[in-house]
Design an enzyme around this catalytic site. Sequence first.
Site, PDB file in Angstrom:
ATOM      1  N   LYS A  81      69.977  30.603  21.009  1.00 40.19           N
ATOM      2  CA  LYS A  81      70.795  31.363  21.960  1.00 40.19           C
ATOM      3  C   LYS A  81      70.487  32.857  21.925  1.00 40.19           C
ATOM      4  O   LYS A  81      70.839  33.585  22.850  1.00 40.19           O
ATOM      5  CB  LYS A  81      72.285  31.132  21.716  1.00 40.19           C
ATOM      6  CG  LYS A  81      72.840  31.707  20.432  1.00 40.19           C
ATOM      7  CD  LYS A  81      74.314  31.386  20.285  1.00 40.19           C
ATOM      8  CE  LYS A  81      74.903  31.948  18.998  1.00 40.19           C
ATOM      9  NZ  LYS A  81      74.855  33.412  18.945  1.00 40.19           N
ATOM     10  N   ASP A  82      69.813  33.341  20.852  1.00 38.23           N
ATOM     11  CA  ASP A  82      69.451  34.752  20.772  1.00 38.23           C
ATOM     12  C   ASP A  82      68.175  35.082  21.527  1.00 38.23           C
ATOM     13  O   ASP A  82      67.870  36.265  21.740  1.00 38.23           O
ATOM     14  CB  ASP A  82      69.265  35.173  19.306  1.00 38.23           C
ATOM     15  CG  ASP A  82      70.560  35.185  18.513  1.00 38.23           C
ATOM     16  OD1 ASP A  82      71.632  35.285  19.146  1.00 38.23           O
ATOM     17  OD2 ASP A  82      70.502  35.088  17.271  1.00 38.23           O
ATOM     18  N   THR A 125      86.659  37.889  18.227  1.00 34.31           N
ATOM     19  CA  THR A 125      85.394  37.300  18.651  1.00 34.31           C
ATOM     20  C   THR A 125      84.464  38.420  19.080  1.00 34.31           C
ATOM     21  O   THR A 125      84.916  39.454  19.575  1.00 34.31           O
ATOM     22  CB  THR A 125      85.565  36.303  19.806  1.00 34.31           C
ATOM     23  OG1 THR A 125      84.269  35.882  20.259  1.00 34.31           O
ATOM     24  CG2 THR A 125      86.314  36.911  20.977  1.00 34.31           C
ATOM     25  N   ARG A 129      81.836  35.989  26.560  1.00 35.86           N
ATOM     26  CA  ARG A 129      81.975  34.628  27.098  1.00 35.86           C
ATOM     27  C   ARG A 129      83.227  33.964  26.550  1.00 35.86           C
ATOM     28  O   ARG A 129      84.011  33.352  27.293  1.00 35.86           O
ATOM     29  CB  ARG A 129      80.734  33.803  26.724  1.00 35.86           C
ATOM     30  CG  ARG A 129      80.879  32.308  26.990  1.00 35.86           C
ATOM     31  CD  ARG A 129      79.731  31.524  26.378  1.00 35.86           C
ATOM     32  NE  ARG A 129      79.651  31.679  24.925  1.00 35.86           N
ATOM     33  CZ  ARG A 129      80.362  30.982  24.062  1.00 35.86           C
ATOM     34  NH1 ARG A 129      81.231  30.080  24.480  1.00 35.86           N
ATOM     35  NH2 ARG A 129      80.211  31.175  22.760  1.00 35.86           N
ATOM     36  N   ARG A 130      83.441  34.083  25.234  1.00 30.08           N
ATOM     37  CA  ARG A 130      84.640  33.491  24.636  1.00 30.08           C
ATOM     38  C   ARG A 130      85.887  34.213  25.110  1.00 30.08           C
ATOM     39  O   ARG A 130      86.917  33.581  25.384  1.00 30.08           O
ATOM     40  CB  ARG A 130      84.535  33.535  23.108  1.00 30.08           C
ATOM     41  CG  ARG A 130      83.470  32.613  22.540  1.00 30.08           C
ATOM     42  CD  ARG A 130      83.332  32.774  21.046  1.00 30.08           C
ATOM     43  NE  ARG A 130      82.307  31.876  20.509  1.00 30.08           N
ATOM     44  CZ  ARG A 130      81.407  32.222  19.597  1.00 30.08           C
ATOM     45  NH1 ARG A 130      81.396  33.463  19.118  1.00 30.08           N
ATOM     46  NH2 ARG A 130      80.519  31.353  19.163  1.00 30.08           N
ATOM     47  N   ARG A 147      82.414  42.153  14.480  1.00 26.95           N
ATOM     48  CA  ARG A 147      81.012  41.912  14.186  1.00 26.95           C
ATOM     49  C   ARG A 147      80.880  41.599  12.704  1.00 26.95           C
ATOM     50  O   ARG A 147      81.859  41.634  11.965  1.00 26.95           O
ATOM     51  CB  ARG A 147      80.164  43.127  14.576  1.00 26.95           C
ATOM     52  CG  ARG A 147      80.143  43.359  16.080  1.00 26.95           C
ATOM     53  CD  ARG A 147      79.303  44.564  16.428  1.00 26.95           C
ATOM     54  NE  ARG A 147      77.897  44.334  16.097  1.00 26.95           N
ATOM     55  CZ  ARG A 147      76.984  45.298  16.116  1.00 26.95           C
ATOM     56  NH1 ARG A 147      77.325  46.543  16.409  1.00 26.95           N
ATOM     57  NH2 ARG A 147      75.724  45.030  15.834  1.00 26.95           N
ATOM     58  N   VAL A 150      79.370  35.569   8.885  1.00 20.02           N
ATOM     59  CA  VAL A 150      80.465  34.591   8.832  1.00 20.02           C
ATOM     60  C   VAL A 150      81.481  34.976   7.764  1.00 20.02           C
ATOM     61  O   VAL A 150      82.700  34.915   7.989  1.00 20.02           O
ATOM     62  CB  VAL A 150      79.903  33.178   8.590  1.00 20.02           C
ATOM     63  CG1 VAL A 150      81.027  32.191   8.270  1.00 20.02           C
ATOM     64  CG2 VAL A 150      79.108  32.700   9.801  1.00 20.02           C
ATOM     65  N   ARG A 153      83.717  37.836   8.985  1.00 17.69           N
ATOM     66  CA  ARG A 153      84.658  37.472  10.055  1.00 17.69           C
ATOM     67  C   ARG A 153      85.806  36.610   9.532  1.00 17.69           C
ATOM     68  O   ARG A 153      86.973  36.872   9.825  1.00 17.69           O
ATOM     69  CB  ARG A 153      83.903  36.763  11.178  1.00 17.69           C
ATOM     70  CG  ARG A 153      82.854  37.660  11.831  1.00 17.69           C
ATOM     71  CD  ARG A 153      82.173  37.004  13.000  1.00 17.69           C
ATOM     72  NE  ARG A 153      81.056  37.816  13.483  1.00 17.69           N
ATOM     73  CZ  ARG A 153      80.642  37.852  14.737  1.00 17.69           C
ATOM     74  NH1 ARG A 153      81.237  37.130  15.655  1.00 17.69           N
ATOM     75  NH2 ARG A 153      79.631  38.622  15.076  1.00 17.69           N
ATOM     76  N   CYS A 240      73.075  37.452  26.718  1.00 15.45           N
ATOM     77  CA  CYS A 240      74.075  36.866  25.826  1.00 15.45           C
ATOM     78  C   CYS A 240      75.417  37.570  25.944  1.00 15.45           C
ATOM     79  O   CYS A 240      76.424  37.054  25.474  1.00 15.45           O
ATOM     80  CB  CYS A 240      73.592  36.895  24.380  1.00 15.45           C
ATOM     81  SG  CYS A 240      73.527  38.544  23.660  1.00 15.45           S
TER      82      CYS A 240
END
Length: 336
Positions: A81-82, A125, A129-130, A147, A150, A153, A240
Amino acid sequence: MTTLRIGTRRSALATTQSGHVAAALEDRGVATALVEITTDGDRSQATDTPLAGVPSTGVFVSALRDALLAGEVDVAVHSLKDLPTYAAEGIALAAVPPREDPRDVVVARDGLTLGELPQGSRVATGSPRRVAQIEALGLGVDLVGVRGNVDTRIGRVREGRYDAVVLARAGLARLGRLDEVTEVLDPLQVLPAPGQGALAVECRADDSATLGLLAQLDDPGTRAAVTAERTLMATLEGGCAAPIGALAEVAEGDDGPELWLRAVVLSEDGALAVRRSASAALGPEPASWPADAAKLGGDLGAEMLADGADELMARPNRSPDPNSHPSARSAEVPNP
């Protein structure tokens, strides 16, 4: 035996993903070594910034591609997706391995789902898009930018700074952290990013030996699905950071394999949306599937543009104007 040097970003998720590719090659008798590359995206990562400050498509990709073209590595592994949707000179997308579950997930305090969070809860987020799709659900939560990796966040939820964070399920699955997920979001409500959950394995276009080795990792169904999604995104000319969701899946039809594609384009505030779906038959040989998938994605993208998708992507974040775009209003109800 020649050792294949695999370039990877330094993050835990990136090295884990590259490790999966390395393990798959070693299972086929190919010696590998991971080479860590620091990208501009890694250097600029900050814990919290406004959503508008999120890096554009390709910021995590260019350093790996530079290392590939310079001969410092033989293979580069990316989250698909990047990748920018346009081709890179001298570089080939040699393999798209089988895809992880592409859906988004919620990690929330007290084991809650999005619908169970009180109004005004802070949901973090880094994805417009989200944001747009969650806004469209009308839950009354406060969406804030975030940002970092994982750990960062999810750590903000554990610290009480946020009530929940929305992430890609695939990353948590690869890191072995699915036990922290409190809800998996249904694509009927929140469609994932084009290519989400898939990996892209690149090498130099003139390196025929490596191309042949990497071809063993390619999954025809995954490549067809992400080709449809990314062609749709390219047709819409969205990166993106654009509020575009898409998901394609290969299914067995009455007359052979078929590819189904669902997509949504939203205004930034989620007030208006163009939702469409379409399907196409796939040829009897998987070699023809990318062409079939590209046509499906291009056709559906063109249909969505005709329905006003380009105006939604350019629309400022404001309250909906009931007279602003009749075709967009008529597209708010998804196709069956």
